[in-house]
Design a protein around this motif. Structure first.
Motif, PDB file in Angstrom:
ATOM      1  N   PRO A 269       0.814  -1.222   0.000  1.00 30.33           N
ATOM      2  CA  PRO A 269       0.000   0.000   0.000  1.00 30.33           C
ATOM      3  C   PRO A 269       0.844   1.267   0.000  1.00 30.33           C
ATOM      4  CG  PRO A 269      -0.710  -1.550   1.703  1.00 30.33           C
ATOM      5  CD  PRO A 269       0.631  -2.011   1.212  1.00 30.33           C
ATOM      6  N   ARG A 270       0.185   2.374  -0.194  1.00 37.41           N
ATOM      7  CA  ARG A 270       0.828   3.682  -0.260  1.00 37.41           C
ATOM      8  C   ARG A 270       1.621   3.977   1.018  1.00 37.41           C
ATOM      9  NH1 ARG A 270      -0.777   9.234   1.042  1.00 37.41           N
ATOM     10  NH2 ARG A 270       0.210  10.669  -0.448  1.00 37.41           N
ATOM     11  N   HIS A 271       2.852   4.447   0.826  1.00 39.33           N
ATOM     12  CA  HIS A 271       3.728   4.943   1.888  1.00 39.33           C
ATOM     13  C   HIS A 271       4.149   3.871   2.887  1.00 39.33           C
ATOM     14  CE1 HIS A 271       2.792   9.528   1.378  1.00 39.33           C
ATOM     15  NE2 HIS A 271       3.339   8.974   0.306  1.00 39.33           N
ATOM     16  N   TRP A 272       4.069   2.599   2.494  1.00 42.72           N
ATOM     17  CA  TRP A 272       4.635   1.554   3.343  1.00 42.72           C
ATOM     18  C   TRP A 272       6.119   1.427   3.034  1.00 42.72           C
ATOM     19  CZ3 TRP A 272       2.945  -2.398   6.841  1.00 42.72           C
ATOM     20  CH2 TRP A 272       1.645  -2.181   7.341  1.00 42.72           C
ATOM     21  N   TRP A 273       6.939   1.472   4.075  1.00 44.44           N
ATOM     22  CA  TRP A 273       8.374   1.289   3.919  1.00 44.44           C
ATOM     23  C   TRP A 273       8.660  -0.158   3.546  1.00 44.44           C
ATOM     24  CZ3 TRP A 273      12.054   5.168   4.776  1.00 44.44           C
ATOM     25  CH2 TRP A 273      11.569   6.365   5.330  1.00 44.44           C
ATOM     26  N   HIS A 274       9.706  -0.388   2.754  1.00 43.87           N
ATOM     27  CA  HIS A 274      10.053  -1.763   2.401  1.00 43.87           C
ATOM     28  C   HIS A 274      11.539  -1.918   2.106  1.00 43.87           C
ATOM     29  CE1 HIS A 274       8.495   0.481  -1.089  1.00 43.87           C
ATOM     30  NE2 HIS A 274       9.351  -0.188  -1.843  1.00 43.87           N
ATOM     31  N   TYR A 275      12.049  -3.018   2.579  1.00 43.52           N
ATOM     32  CA  TYR A 275      13.399  -3.487   2.282  1.00 43.52           C
ATOM     33  C   TYR A 275      13.232  -4.878   1.696  1.00 43.52           C
ATOM     34  CZ  TYR A 275      17.993  -5.646   3.074  1.00 43.52           C
ATOM     35  OH  TYR A 275      19.179  -6.332   2.914  1.00 43.52           O
ATOM     36  N   VAL A 276      13.815  -5.123   0.521  1.00 47.60           N
ATOM     37  CA  VAL A 276      13.596  -6.372  -0.196  1.00 47.60           C
ATOM     38  C   VAL A 276      14.933  -7.027  -0.488  1.00 47.60           C
ATOM     39  CG1 VAL A 276      12.410  -7.460  -2.121  1.00 47.60           C
ATOM     40  CG2 VAL A 276      11.639  -5.221  -1.303  1.00 47.60           C
ATOM     41  N   GLU A 277      15.024  -8.319  -0.230  1.00 47.48           N
ATOM     42  CA  GLU A 277      16.282  -9.035  -0.444  1.00 47.48           C
ATOM     43  C   GLU A 277      16.033 -10.335  -1.190  1.00 47.48           C
ATOM     44  OE1 GLU A 277      17.959  -9.925   3.361  1.00 47.48           O
ATOM     45  OE2 GLU A 277      16.041 -10.560   4.211  1.00 47.48           O
ATOM     46  N   SER A 278      16.900 -10.635  -2.147  1.00 46.50           N
ATOM     47  CA  SER A 278      16.839 -11.908  -2.874  1.00 46.50           C
ATOM     48  C   SER A 278      17.529 -12.977  -2.041  1.00 46.50           C
ATOM     49  CB  SER A 278      17.548 -11.780  -4.222  1.00 46.50           C
ATOM     50  OG  SER A 278      16.893 -10.839  -5.046  1.00 46.50           O
ATOM     51  N   ILE A 279      16.854 -14.106  -1.857  1.00 44.24           N
ATOM     52  CA  ILE A 279      17.420 -15.147  -0.995  1.00 44.24           C
ATOM     53  C   ILE A 279      17.718 -16.435  -1.757  1.00 44.24           C
ATOM     54  CG2 ILE A 279      16.434 -14.223   1.113  1.00 44.24           C
ATOM     55  CD1 ILE A 279      14.204 -16.229   0.946  1.00 44.24           C
ATOM     56  N   ASP A 280      17.511 -16.432  -3.070  1.00 43.32           N
ATOM     57  CA  ASP A 280      17.883 -17.567  -3.908  1.00 43.32           C
ATOM     58  C   ASP A 280      18.927 -17.117  -4.923  1.00 43.32           C
ATOM     59  OD1 ASP A 280      16.442 -19.628  -2.788  1.00 43.32           O
ATOM     60  OD2 ASP A 280      14.633 -19.213  -3.949  1.00 43.32           O
ATOM     61  N   PRO A 281      19.656 -18.065  -5.538  1.00 40.28           N
ATOM     62  CA  PRO A 281      20.728 -17.691  -6.479  1.00 40.28           C
ATOM     63  C   PRO A 281      20.257 -16.789  -7.615  1.00 40.28           C
ATOM     64  CG  PRO A 281      20.928 -19.998  -5.890  1.00 40.28           C
ATOM     65  CD  PRO A 281      19.638 -19.521  -5.290  1.00 40.28           C
ATOM     66  N   ILE A 282      19.049 -17.011  -8.122  1.00 37.81           N
ATOM     67  CA  ILE A 282      18.496 -16.177  -9.187  1.00 37.81           C
ATOM     68  C   ILE A 282      17.055 -15.823  -8.823  1.00 37.81           C
ATOM     69  CG2 ILE A 282      17.867 -15.992 -11.623  1.00 37.81           C
ATOM     70  CD1 ILE A 282      20.814 -16.101 -11.269  1.00 37.81           C
ATOM     71  N   THR A 283      16.717 -14.555  -8.911  1.00 34.92           N
ATOM     72  CA  THR A 283      15.338 -14.125  -8.683  1.00 34.92           C
ATOM     73  C   THR A 283      14.874 -13.257  -9.838  1.00 34.92           C
ATOM     74  OG1 THR A 283      15.977 -12.134  -7.439  1.00 34.92           O
ATOM     75  CG2 THR A 283      15.628 -14.157  -6.168  1.00 34.92           C
ATOM     76  N   VAL A 284      13.602 -13.418 -10.189  1.00 31.11           N
ATOM     77  CA  VAL A 284      12.966 -12.594 -11.221  1.00 31.11           C
ATOM     78  C   VAL A 284      11.596 -12.176 -10.697  1.00 31.11           C
ATOM     79  CG1 VAL A 284      12.042 -12.502 -13.570  1.00 31.11           C
ATOM     80  CG2 VAL A 284      14.141 -13.798 -13.109  1.00 31.11           C
ATOM     81  N   SER A 285      11.308 -10.898 -10.760  1.00 30.83           N
ATOM     82  CA  SER A 285       9.993 -10.412 -10.364  1.00 30.83           C
ATOM     83  C   SER A 285       9.554  -9.293 -11.298  1.00 30.83           C
ATOM     84  CB  SER A 285       9.986  -9.948  -8.903  1.00 30.83           C
ATOM     85  OG  SER A 285      11.018  -9.015  -8.658  1.00 30.83           O
ATOM     86  N   ILE A 286       8.256  -9.054 -11.317  1.00 33.72           N
ATOM     87  CA  ILE A 286       7.643  -8.025 -12.165  1.00 33.72           C
ATOM     88  C   ILE A 286       6.730  -7.193 -11.292  1.00 33.72           C
ATOM     89  CG2 ILE A 286       6.083  -7.620 -14.121  1.00 33.72           C
ATOM     90  CD1 ILE A 286       6.961 -10.423 -15.162  1.00 33.72           C
ATOM     91  N   ASN A 287       6.768  -5.888 -11.472  1.00 39.29           N
ATOM     92  CA  ASN A 287       5.864  -5.049 -10.688  1.00 39.29           C
ATOM     93  C   ASN A 287       5.260  -3.951 -11.539  1.00 39.29           C
ATOM     94  OD1 ASN A 287       8.220  -3.098 -10.596  1.00 39.29           O
ATOM     95  ND2 ASN A 287       6.770  -2.031  -9.267  1.00 39.29           N
ATOM     96  N   SER A 288       4.214  -3.348 -11.005  1.00 39.26           N
ATOM     97  CA  SER A 288       3.606  -2.168 -11.621  1.00 39.26           C
ATOM     98  C   SER A 288       3.133  -1.253 -10.515  1.00 39.26           C
ATOM     99  CB  SER A 288       2.423  -2.572 -12.510  1.00 39.26           C
ATOM    100  OG  SER A 288       1.970  -1.479 -13.285  1.00 39.26           O
ATOM    101  N   TRP A 289       3.459   0.042 -10.637  1.00 40.74           N
ATOM    102  CA  TRP A 289       3.002   1.033  -9.664  1.00 40.74           C
ATOM    103  C   TRP A 289       1.664   1.589 -10.105  1.00 40.74           C
ATOM    104  CZ3 TRP A 289       8.363   0.762 -10.553  1.00 40.74           C
ATOM    105  CH2 TRP A 289       9.134   0.519  -9.404  1.00 40.74           C
ATOM    106  N   ILE A 290       0.707   1.600  -9.191  1.00 38.31           N
ATOM    107  CA  ILE A 290      -0.654   2.037  -9.487  1.00 38.31           C
ATOM    108  C   ILE A 290      -0.853   3.462  -8.993  1.00 38.31           C
ATOM    109  CG2 ILE A 290      -3.100   1.536  -9.170  1.00 38.31           C
ATOM    110  CD1 ILE A 290      -1.510  -0.622 -10.708  1.00 38.31           C
ATOM    111  N   GLU A 291      -1.315   4.329  -9.868  1.00 36.46           N
ATOM    112  CA  GLU A 291      -1.518   5.726  -9.522  1.00 36.46           C
ATOM    113  C   GLU A 291      -2.682   5.896  -8.545  1.00 36.46           C
ATOM    114  OE1 GLU A 291      -1.522   4.423 -12.485  1.00 36.46           O
ATOM    115  OE2 GLU A 291       0.014   5.351 -13.738  1.00 36.46           O
TER     116      GLU A 291
END
Length: 513
Positions: A269-291
C-alpha cells in the motif's frame, strides 16, 4: 524485533487457472482501499509471464546489454545506498554464467567480481524499453485481471537479481505497488507509514519519489538509531508457484492444502516502507506502480523537496565528495526549473481538486456513481529535455480513491492473505543474513514509477573495488565536529515538515486557482 525463521507459509486451495477468485472490479476495489499489505493468490495462473525465468529472458534478449548494479554481500551498519555500488553493462547470459560459477571467460565484466563476495541486480528495468523491439511480449502481463484495463507489460518493471541483491529500506512517495514473483524467493520487510519517525528518514542520497531510511534494517545500528526498536515489521517471503507444495513461510496458518502452489501477487500500500532481499541464487519479479488520487498532493511535496535539496546541496563545494545525488537522477536541476515544476505541481493539484468537487456535485444531483478522477503523473526528464519536460500529464485512465469503509468486508481467506505484523521475538535484526522512484513517460502515455536513464557513474570492465564505498556525512560512523548540510536537510525536508509546508502553500494559493 523480528527473526529470520519467522516467515509466512500456507497451503492454498487450488482452483482452475481459468477461474479467478475475484472479479477485476472487486480486485481493483481491494487494491485501492486496502491500507495494509496483502497477498493475492490464484489471480495470475494463466499469465504467459509466469514463464519469464532468467534463462528464457536471456534467450529473448539475445545478447542485449543491460545495466547491473553490484554490491557487497557483507552486512554493514550503514545502508548500501546506490551511490556506494558499482555498475556494469553486461548481457543476461553473462550474468547467468557468473551466478552459476562458469568460467570467467563467459561472464564478461562480472569476472572482476567474486560471486561469493558480491551480488548483482538488474533492477528497475522498464519492459517498454528493454523489449521495445518486441512489443508483442507486453501482453504476457495482464494487470486487467486486477481491474486496470489496458495496463500490461508496457506499464511494468522487471527485476533480475542474484542472492543477496537488495535496495535500502525506503518508501515510495507515489502510488501503491503490485508485485509478481516469477523465479526464486524474495523476502519483503514492510513497515507501516506510522513508523516513519522510527526509521530515521533521509533524502540523501536524493531521488525524487523515494524517501530512504538511514537504518540498515538487515543489521540495525541500535546505538545510533534506538527508535528503530519501536518499529512494527511485517515480513513475507514471496515464492514462485510450482507443481509442488511450496510454502511462503510460517504464519498464515490457514490449513488448506493442494498439490500445486499458485503464483502470488503482493500488494504494497501507499507509503509503506520496504526493504527487499533476494534469498535464492536467481530471482525474477515483475511489478507495476498504481496511480492514486493522493499523488497530486505528493507531487507538490516532492517539488518542494527537490527545490530545497538542490538549492542547498548545489551550494556546497563539489570537492567535498558527498555523492548526494542518486544515480537514478540525471542531474541537479536549476532553481528556475525547480520553481517551474513547483508552480505546475500546485496548479495541477488545484485543478484536480476542483474537478473532484465538480464530479461529486454532479454525482449528488444525478444519483450516478462518482466518476473516476484522472490521476496525474510527473513526466520524468530525459537528458537534453527542455524545461517543458516537467509538464504534469493526465493518465489516460484514472482511478477513484475507494474508501475502506465502502467495503462491507475485506474478503481475507485463501485467496487474499494478510501480511501480519512480525512478533517481537528478538531485540534486533542482526541475526538476519543478507539472503525493491522517479516518473518517466513511456511511449504509450501511461505513467508509472519509472527511473530515467542512470548516470554513468561506473561503467567499466576494469577490476576495481566498488565505486563510492565511503561513508557520507549522514553516516553514523562519520566523524562530525559540527552540524553538516545533511543534518540540516534531514530536519528541513523531513516528510512531516514538507507535508506541513505543502499545506501552508495550499492555503496561501487556493484563492488563485
Amino acid at each position: 524485533m523480528y527473526h529470520k525463521s519467522s516467515l509466512y507459509s500456507c497451503f492454498f486451495l487450488y482452483i482452475g487457472e481459468d477461474v479467478k477468485p475475484f472479479t477485476p472490479e472487486k480486485t481493483k476495489e481491494i487494491v485501492m482501499s486496502l491500507q495494509q499489505p496483502a497477498v493475492f493468490c490464484n489471480m495470475v495462473g494463466d499469465w504467459p509471464a509466469l514463464h519469464w525465468n532468467a534463462k528464457y529472458l536471456s534467450a529473448v534478449l539475445d545478447g542485449k546489454m543491460i545495466q547491473f548494479r553490484l554490491g557487497l554481500k557483507t552486512v554493514d551498519l550503514v545502508p548500501q545506498f546506490e551511490t556506494r555500488c558499482s555498475y556494469v553493462m553486461a548481457t543476461l547470459e553473462e550474468f547467468l554464467a557468473w551466478s552459476c560459477g562458469q568460467p570467467s571467460c563467459l561472464s564478461g565484466p562480472f569476472s572482476c567480481y567474486e560471486y561469493s563476495k558480491y551480488w548483482a541486480y538488474a533492477d528497475y528495468k522498464y519492459i517498454a524499453r528493454i523489449f521495445e523491439d518486441k512489443p508483442e511480449i507486453f501482453q504476457d502481463i495482464r494487470w486487467s485481471d486486477f481491474g486496470f484495463p489496458g495496463r500490461s507489460g508496457k506499464e511494468s518493471t522487471l527485476w533480475i537479481g542474484s542472492e543477496g541483491a537488495n535496495t535500502p529500506c525506503h518508501l515510495d512517495s507515489y502510488g501503491c505497488n503490485l508485485v509478481l514473483q516469477v523465479q526464486g524467493r524474495k523476502r519483503w520487510h514492510l513497515f507501516p507509514p506510522g513508523d516513519t519517525s522510527f526509521l530515521y528518514p533521509t533524502r540523501i542520497p536524493y531521488e525524487e519519489s523515494s524517501v530512504f531510511s538511514k537504518v540498515n534494517v538487515a543489521n540495525p545500528d541500535l546505538k545510533h538509531f534506538p527508535e528503530f526498536r519501536n518499529t512494527t515489521a511485517h515480513v513475507v517471503t514471496l515464492s514462485p508457484g510450482q507443481g509442488s507444495q511450496t510454502p511462503l513461510g510460517m504464519g498464515y496458518r490457514l490449513g488448506w492444502q493442494h498439490s500445486q502452489s499458485p503464483h502470488v501477487v503482493l500488494l504494497v500500500p501507499r507509503h509503506w516502507w520496504h526493504y527487499v532481499e533476494s534469498i535464492d541464487p536467481i530471482t525474477v519479479s515483475i511489478n507495476s506502480w498504481i496511480e492514486l488520487d493522493a499523488d497530486h498532493e505528493a507531487r507538490v511535496e516532492e517539488a518542494i523537496t527537490r527545490m530545497l535539496v538542490c538549492a542547498i546541496k548545489s551550494a556546497e563545494n563539489p570537492s567535498d565528495g558527498d555523492l548526494w545525488l542518486n544515480p537514478t537522477e540525471v542531474e541537479a536541476t536549476s532553481h528556475e526549473i525547480n520553481l517551474q515544476y513547483l508552480n505546475k505541481a500546485v496548479s495541477e493539484y488545484f485543478k484536480c481538486q476542483k474537478a473532484s468537487v465538480s464530479e461529486q456535485a454532479c454525482s449528488s444531483s444525478t444519483g450516478a456513481e462518482q466518476r473516476t478522477s484522472a490521476s496525474c503523473k510527473r513526466k520524468k526528464r530525459e537528458v537534453g529535455c527542455e524545461p517543458e519536460g516537467y509538464r504534469l500529464l493526465t493518465h489516460e485512465f484514472g482511478f477513484s480513491t475507494f474508501k475502506a469503509e465502502k467495503l462491507q468486508k475485506i474478503p481475507f481467506g485463501p485467496h487474499l492473505i494478510q501480511v501480519l505484523p512480525q512478533s517481537q521475538e528478538t531485540s534486533s535484526m542482526g541475526a538476519v543474513a543478507s539472503d525493491t522512484r522517479n516518473l518517466h513517460e513511456d511511449e504509450g502515455g501511461h505513467f508509472g514509477k519509472l527511473h530515467s536513464t542512470r548516470k554513468q557513474l561506473v561503467m567499466s570492465n576494469d577490476c576495481e573495488m566498488p565505486a563510492h564505498q565511503v561513508d557520507s556525512d549522514s553516516s553514523p560512523n562519520a566523524s562530525q565536529t559540527a552540524l553538516s548540510t545533511n543534518d540540516l536537510l534531514d530536519c528541513l525536508v523531513n516528510p512531516h515538515v514538507i507535508n506541513l509546508v505543502a499545506r501552508l502553500l495550499g492555503k496561501k494559493l487556493e484563492r488563485s486557482f
